[in-house]
Design a protein around this motif. Structure first.
Motif, short mmCIF file in Angstrom:
data_model
loop_
_atom_site.label_atom_id
_atom_site.label_comp_id
_atom_site.label_asym_id
_atom_site.label_seq_id
_atom_site.Cartn_x
_atom_site.Cartn_y
_atom_site.Cartn_z
N VAL A 1 104.92 41.50 10.63
CA VAL A 1 104.70 41.00 12.38
C VAL A 1 105.54 42.15 13.13
CG1 VAL A 1 105.17 39.17 13.89
CG2 VAL A 1 104.89 38.79 11.38
N ASP A 2 104.81 42.74 14.15
CA ASP A 2 105.66 43.66 14.95
C ASP A 2 105.89 42.71 15.92
OD1 ASP A 2 106.12 45.47 16.85
OD2 ASP A 2 104.58 46.76 16.15
N VAL A 3 107.15 42.91 16.22
CA VAL A 3 107.70 41.84 17.71
C VAL A 3 108.15 42.82 18.85
CG1 VAL A 3 108.94 40.31 15.79
CG2 VAL A 3 110.23 42.19 16.84
N ARG A 4 107.62 44.09 18.75
CA ARG A 4 107.86 44.63 20.15
C ARG A 4 106.77 44.29 21.23
NH1 ARG A 4 106.40 50.55 18.42
NH2 ARG A 4 104.80 49.46 16.93
N THR A 5 107.01 44.76 22.09
CA THR A 5 105.83 44.53 23.43
C THR A 5 104.40 45.04 23.09
OG1 THR A 5 106.39 46.45 24.47
CG2 THR A 5 108.00 44.49 25.15
N ALA A 6 103.49 44.76 23.65
CA ALA A 6 102.15 44.92 23.41
C ALA A 6 102.19 46.73 24.07
CB ALA A 6 101.19 44.41 24.35
N GLU A 7 102.96 46.77 25.02
CA GLU A 7 103.04 48.35 25.66
C GLU A 7 103.48 49.34 24.43
OE1 GLU A 7 102.87 45.60 28.85
OE2 GLU A 7 104.16 45.53 27.39
N GLU A 8 104.71 48.88 23.89
CA GLU A 8 105.30 49.70 22.87
C GLU A 8 104.18 49.88 21.70
OE1 GLU A 8 109.86 49.03 22.30
OE2 GLU A 8 108.71 46.95 22.40
N ARG A 9 103.46 48.78 21.32
CA ARG A 9 102.73 49.07 20.28
C ARG A 9 101.47 50.17 20.63
NH1 ARG A 9 101.54 45.33 16.25
NH2 ARG A 9 99.32 44.92 16.82
N LYS A 10 101.06 49.76 22.06
CA LYS A 10 99.79 50.65 22.42
C LYS A 10 100.29 52.37 22.76
CE LYS A 10 96.26 50.87 26.06
NZ LYS A 10 95.25 51.55 25.20
N PHE A 11 101.24 52.59 23.36
CA PHE A 11 101.83 53.77 23.66
C PHE A 11 102.66 54.41 22.76
CE2 PHE A 11 101.01 51.65 27.96
CZ PHE A 11 99.76 52.36 28.28
N VAL A 12 103.39 53.78 21.82
CA VAL A 12 104.10 54.54 20.74
C VAL A 12 103.65 54.42 19.25
CG1 VAL A 12 106.44 54.53 19.75
CG2 VAL A 12 106.32 53.66 22.23
N GLY A 13 102.60 53.54 19.30
CA GLY A 13 102.22 53.47 17.85
C GLY A 13 102.39 51.97 17.28
N GLN A 14 101.72 51.93 16.10
CA GLN A 14 101.97 50.47 15.31
C GLN A 14 101.27 50.70 13.87
OE1 GLN A 14 98.68 47.56 16.38
NE2 GLN A 14 98.37 49.10 18.17
N VAL A 15 101.90 49.92 13.13
CA VAL A 15 101.39 49.88 11.74
C VAL A 15 100.09 48.98 11.93
CG1 VAL A 15 101.83 48.98 9.36
CG2 VAL A 15 103.93 50.03 11.03
N PRO A 16 99.09 49.82 10.84
CA PRO A 16 97.57 49.13 11.07
C PRO A 16 97.75 47.85 10.53
CG PRO A 16 97.56 51.31 10.00
CD PRO A 16 99.06 50.70 10.36
N ASP A 17 96.94 46.66 10.94
CA ASP A 17 96.68 45.50 10.46
C ASP A 17 97.84 44.56 10.49
OD1 ASP A 17 93.99 46.26 9.84
OD2 ASP A 17 94.53 47.09 7.78
N THR A 18 98.73 44.78 11.23
CA THR A 18 99.82 43.76 11.46
C THR A 18 99.60 42.67 12.43
OG1 THR A 18 101.01 45.23 12.82
CG2 THR A 18 101.62 45.44 10.81
N LEU A 19 100.35 41.74 12.24
CA LEU A 19 100.41 40.74 13.41
C LEU A 19 101.37 40.95 14.49
CD1 LEU A 19 100.76 37.69 11.02
CD2 LEU A 19 98.61 38.36 11.94
N HIS A 20 101.36 40.44 15.69
CA HIS A 20 102.02 40.87 16.91
C HIS A 20 102.34 39.48 17.33
CE1 HIS A 20 102.56 42.01 21.26
NE2 HIS A 20 103.53 42.55 20.40
N VAL A 21 103.53 39.30 17.41
CA VAL A 21 104.13 38.26 18.34
C VAL A 21 105.31 38.83 19.11
CG1 VAL A 21 105.55 35.91 18.23
CG2 VAL A 21 103.59 36.64 16.62
#
Length: 168
Positions: free
Chosen positions: A61-81
Protein backbone atom coordinates in the motif's frame (compact mmCIF):
# COMPACT_ATOMS: atom_id res chain seq x y z
CA UNK A 1 0.42 -9.52 -10.10
CA UNK A 2 -2.55 -8.00 -11.84
CA UNK A 3 -4.46 -5.03 -10.49
CA UNK A 4 -7.34 -7.34 -9.68
CA UNK A 5 -5.08 -9.57 -7.62
CA UNK A 6 -3.54 -6.60 -5.82
CA UNK A 7 -6.90 -5.60 -4.39
CA UNK A 8 -7.62 -9.04 -2.93
CA UNK A 9 -6.17 -10.35 0.30
CA UNK A 10 -3.02 -12.44 -0.22
CA UNK A 11 -3.29 -16.19 -0.19
CA UNK A 12 -2.33 -17.57 3.21
CA UNK A 13 -3.28 -20.20 5.64
CA UNK A 14 -5.23 -19.55 8.79
CA UNK A 15 -3.85 -20.59 12.16
CA UNK A 16 -6.14 -22.47 14.58
CA UNK A 17 -6.69 -19.25 16.54
CA UNK A 18 -8.21 -17.63 13.44
CA UNK A 19 -5.20 -15.39 12.92
CA UNK A 20 -3.65 -15.27 9.48
CA UNK A 21 -0.31 -17.02 9.35
CA UNK A 22 2.46 -14.67 8.29
CA UNK A 23 5.17 -15.61 5.82
CA UNK A 24 8.24 -16.82 7.74
CA UNK A 25 10.28 -13.69 6.93
CA UNK A 26 7.55 -11.42 8.28
CA UNK A 27 7.05 -13.49 11.42
CA UNK A 28 10.75 -13.07 12.28
CA UNK A 29 10.53 -9.32 11.62
CA UNK A 30 7.38 -9.10 13.74
CA UNK A 31 9.07 -10.96 16.61
CA UNK A 32 12.07 -8.58 16.47
CA UNK A 33 9.76 -5.54 16.37
CA UNK A 34 7.84 -6.79 19.41
CA UNK A 35 11.08 -7.40 21.31
CA UNK A 36 12.27 -3.88 20.41
CA UNK A 37 8.95 -2.34 21.43
CA UNK A 38 8.06 -0.96 18.00
CA UNK A 39 4.51 0.44 17.84
CA UNK A 40 3.73 -1.57 14.67
CA UNK A 41 4.50 -5.02 13.25
CA UNK A 42 7.99 -4.19 11.98
CA UNK A 43 10.10 -2.78 9.19
CA UNK A 44 10.90 -4.58 5.93
CA UNK A 45 13.68 -3.58 3.52
CA UNK A 46 12.70 -2.81 -0.09
CA UNK A 47 14.13 -6.03 -1.54
CA UNK A 48 12.22 -8.24 0.91
CA UNK A 49 9.09 -6.15 0.35
CA UNK A 50 9.30 -6.75 -3.42
CA UNK A 51 9.89 -10.48 -2.95
CA UNK A 52 6.87 -10.83 -0.66
CA UNK A 53 4.64 -8.60 -2.80
CA UNK A 54 5.60 -10.04 -6.18
CA UNK A 55 4.88 -13.58 -4.96
CA UNK A 56 1.44 -12.61 -3.63
CA UNK A 57 2.27 -13.14 0.04
CA UNK A 58 1.38 -9.59 1.11
CA UNK A 59 -0.31 -6.44 -0.13
CA UNK A 60 1.71 -3.30 -0.80
CA UNK A 61 0.00 0.00 0.00
CA UNK A 62 1.48 3.31 -1.14
CA UNK A 63 0.63 5.99 1.44
CA UNK A 64 2.06 8.94 -0.51
CA UNK A 65 -0.14 11.56 -2.14
CA UNK A 66 -1.71 10.94 -5.53
CA UNK A 67 0.54 13.68 -6.91
CA UNK A 68 3.70 11.96 -5.66
CA UNK A 69 2.62 8.71 -7.27
CA UNK A 70 1.84 10.42 -10.57
CA UNK A 71 4.87 12.68 -10.87
CA UNK A 72 7.59 10.72 -9.04
CA UNK A 73 6.54 7.18 -9.89
CA UNK A 74 4.97 4.17 -8.24
CA UNK A 75 5.26 0.44 -7.82
CA UNK A 76 2.92 -1.24 -10.32
CA UNK A 77 -0.28 -2.91 -9.10
CA UNK A 78 -0.14 -1.50 -5.58
CA UNK A 79 -3.01 -0.16 -3.54
CA UNK A 80 -3.17 3.54 -2.66
CA UNK A 81 -4.40 5.09 0.57
CA UNK A 82 -2.97 8.55 1.20
CA UNK A 83 -1.71 9.18 4.74
CA UNK A 84 -1.78 12.94 4.08
CA UNK A 85 -3.01 15.11 1.22
CA UNK A 86 -2.44 18.48 -0.41
CA UNK A 87 0.53 20.81 -0.29
CA UNK A 88 -0.02 21.33 3.45
CA UNK A 89 0.17 17.53 3.90
CA UNK A 90 -3.01 17.48 5.97
CA UNK A 91 -3.46 14.09 7.60
CA UNK A 92 -6.21 11.99 6.08
CA UNK A 93 -8.71 11.52 8.96
CA UNK A 94 -10.16 8.44 7.22
CA UNK A 95 -6.79 6.75 6.66
CA UNK A 96 -7.24 3.74 8.97
CA UNK A 97 -10.81 3.10 7.86
CA UNK A 98 -9.79 3.33 4.18
CA UNK A 99 -6.74 1.13 4.73
CA UNK A 100 -8.75 -1.59 6.44
CA UNK A 101 -11.34 -1.49 3.68
CA UNK A 102 -8.76 -1.62 0.87
CA UNK A 103 -6.74 -4.49 2.32
CA UNK A 104 -9.79 -6.49 3.37
CA UNK A 105 -9.56 -6.76 7.14
CA UNK A 106 -7.64 -6.20 10.35
CA UNK A 107 -5.38 -9.27 10.07
CA UNK A 108 -4.28 -9.03 6.43
CA UNK A 109 -0.50 -8.59 6.03
CA UNK A 110 0.25 -5.28 4.32
CA UNK A 111 3.45 -3.33 3.70
CA UNK A 112 3.26 0.48 3.66
CA UNK A 113 5.46 2.58 1.36
CA UNK A 114 6.06 6.34 1.35
CA UNK A 115 8.85 8.62 0.10
CA UNK A 116 11.50 7.87 2.75
CA UNK A 117 9.94 5.45 5.24
CA UNK A 118 8.89 8.08 7.79
CA UNK A 119 5.24 8.69 6.85
CA UNK A 120 4.69 4.98 6.32
CA UNK A 121 6.06 4.29 9.82
CA UNK A 122 3.61 6.82 11.29
CA UNK A 123 0.80 5.31 9.21
CA UNK A 124 1.73 1.79 10.36
CA UNK A 125 1.67 2.96 13.98
CA UNK A 126 -1.77 4.56 13.58
CA UNK A 127 -3.13 1.45 11.87
CA UNK A 128 -1.75 -0.80 14.60
CA UNK A 129 -3.25 1.40 17.34
CA UNK A 130 -6.60 1.02 15.55
CA UNK A 131 -6.38 -2.78 15.71
CA UNK A 132 -4.81 -3.77 12.37
CA UNK A 133 -2.39 -6.49 13.41
CA UNK A 134 -0.11 -7.13 10.41
CA UNK A 135 0.94 -3.69 9.17
CA UNK A 136 4.63 -3.29 8.30
CA UNK A 137 6.70 -0.31 7.19
CA UNK A 138 9.04 -0.44 4.17
CA UNK A 139 12.36 1.11 5.16
CA UNK A 140 14.00 3.67 2.88
CA UNK A 141 10.72 4.41 1.09
CA UNK A 142 10.33 4.93 -2.63
CA UNK A 143 12.97 7.66 -3.03
CA UNK A 144 15.17 7.28 0.05
CA UNK A 145 16.81 9.90 2.23
CA UNK A 146 18.16 13.25 1.07
CA UNK A 147 21.90 13.09 0.36
CA UNK A 148 24.61 15.73 0.86
CA UNK A 149 23.57 17.36 -2.45
CA UNK A 150 19.94 17.73 -1.37
CA UNK A 151 18.75 14.92 -3.64
CA UNK A 152 16.98 11.63 -3.08
CA UNK A 153 17.49 8.28 -4.77
CA UNK A 154 21.28 8.18 -4.80
CA UNK A 155 21.94 6.02 -1.75
CA UNK A 156 18.80 4.14 -0.81
CA UNK A 157 15.13 3.67 -1.56
CA UNK A 158 13.01 1.47 -3.78
CA UNK A 159 14.18 3.05 -7.05
CA UNK A 160 17.85 3.08 -5.97
CA UNK A 161 17.73 -0.69 -5.50
CA UNK A 162 16.43 -1.13 -9.07
CA UNK A 163 13.10 -2.59 -8.04
CA UNK A 164 10.14 -2.36 -10.46
CA UNK A 165 8.37 0.97 -10.78
CA UNK A 166 6.50 3.00 -13.38
CA UNK A 167 5.84 6.65 -14.00
CA UNK A 168 2.79 8.31 -15.57
Amino acid sequence: MSSANAAAAPASTTAPSGNIELPEALQAIRDQAAAAGLPFAGTVNPQTAWELFSTGQVLLVDVRTAEERKFVGQVPDTLHVAWATGTAMSRNPRFVRELESRIGGKQVPALLLCRSGKRSAAAAEAATKAGLTCIFNISEGFEGEIDAHGQRGHGDGWRFHGLPWVQD
